[in-house]
Design an enzyme around this catalytic site. Sequence first.
Site, PDB file in Angstrom:
ATOM      1  N   ILE A   1      27.622  38.106  -3.488  1.00 42.26           N
ATOM      2  CA  ILE A   1      27.736  39.383  -2.773  1.00 42.26           C
ATOM      3  C   ILE A   1      26.578  39.356  -1.779  1.00 42.26           C
ATOM      4  CG2 ILE A   1      26.404  40.625  -4.560  1.00 42.26           C
ATOM      5  CD1 ILE A   1      28.085  43.115  -3.947  1.00 42.26           C
ATOM      6  N   SER A   2      26.851  39.674  -0.526  1.00 38.47           N
ATOM      7  CA  SER A   2      25.823  39.508   0.510  1.00 38.47           C
ATOM      8  C   SER A   2      24.666  40.498   0.331  1.00 38.47           C
ATOM      9  CB  SER A   2      26.446  39.704   1.889  1.00 38.47           C
ATOM     10  OG  SER A   2      27.504  38.802   2.087  1.00 38.47           O
TER      11      SER A   2
END
Length: 220
Positions: free
Chosen positions: A64-65
Amino acid sequence: MVSKDELLRRWERTVERLFRERVIRTEAVRRAFLKYPRYLFVEKRYRDYAHVDEPLPIPAGQTISAPHMVAIMLELAELGPGMTVLEIGTGSGWNAALIAELVKTDVYTIERIPELVEFARRNLEKAGVENVHVIPGDGTEGFPPKAPYDRIIVTAGAPRVPEPLVEQLKPGGKLLIPVGSYHLWQDLLEVVKLPDGSTETKNHGGVAFVPLIGEHGWRG
Ligand code: SAM
């Protein structure tokens, strides 16, 4: 494990810092971040770290960024109510939830790993997001049934700009995509489709994403 209140406090502090530093620039993006905290989209064991401004692991070896990266791309996308948006690389579903909050209409997002299709759908359901449609498949082909798009946002790194994505943009539409090397070093490109069908590309500098794997991406 920290309490729910503490999770929320930590998240609010992260959002306020990004806003102060002008990474989050608009009230709309700030509100979307506050509505859908990142801790709703990670596994339990990572929840306490969701406020930290770094990528975190999600299942299937993906990520997940980092909040700043998501904010930068959403601000560049200049999303507004009613826009037709395609996201490629659903992952956790977090970015899709934020997009949906900004456009206030249906959002289509494609994920190639079936385990993540399920992970994202569960996260979105728990978060109460109803207008995101997670499509299993190869996003480098785009999603013709809902084309053309005002915006296409790719959250994995490609070797080049996939032609089908440019084809599926509306005139005046915009594609955001990291393009560069296989391993975690790309340039974030903004490709605008002009009324005559040609494109204009701006480079927003270095970013680090997992690879975009598919027919018009890296070969898996
Ligand atoms: N946007 C995500 C989020 O909010 O959690 C993070 C995306 S993660 C950095 C990149 C995702 O792109 C991974 O889940 C990966 O499986 C997916 N991906 C890679 N190649 C793809 C392709 N050709 N089509 C669709 N998804 C792809």
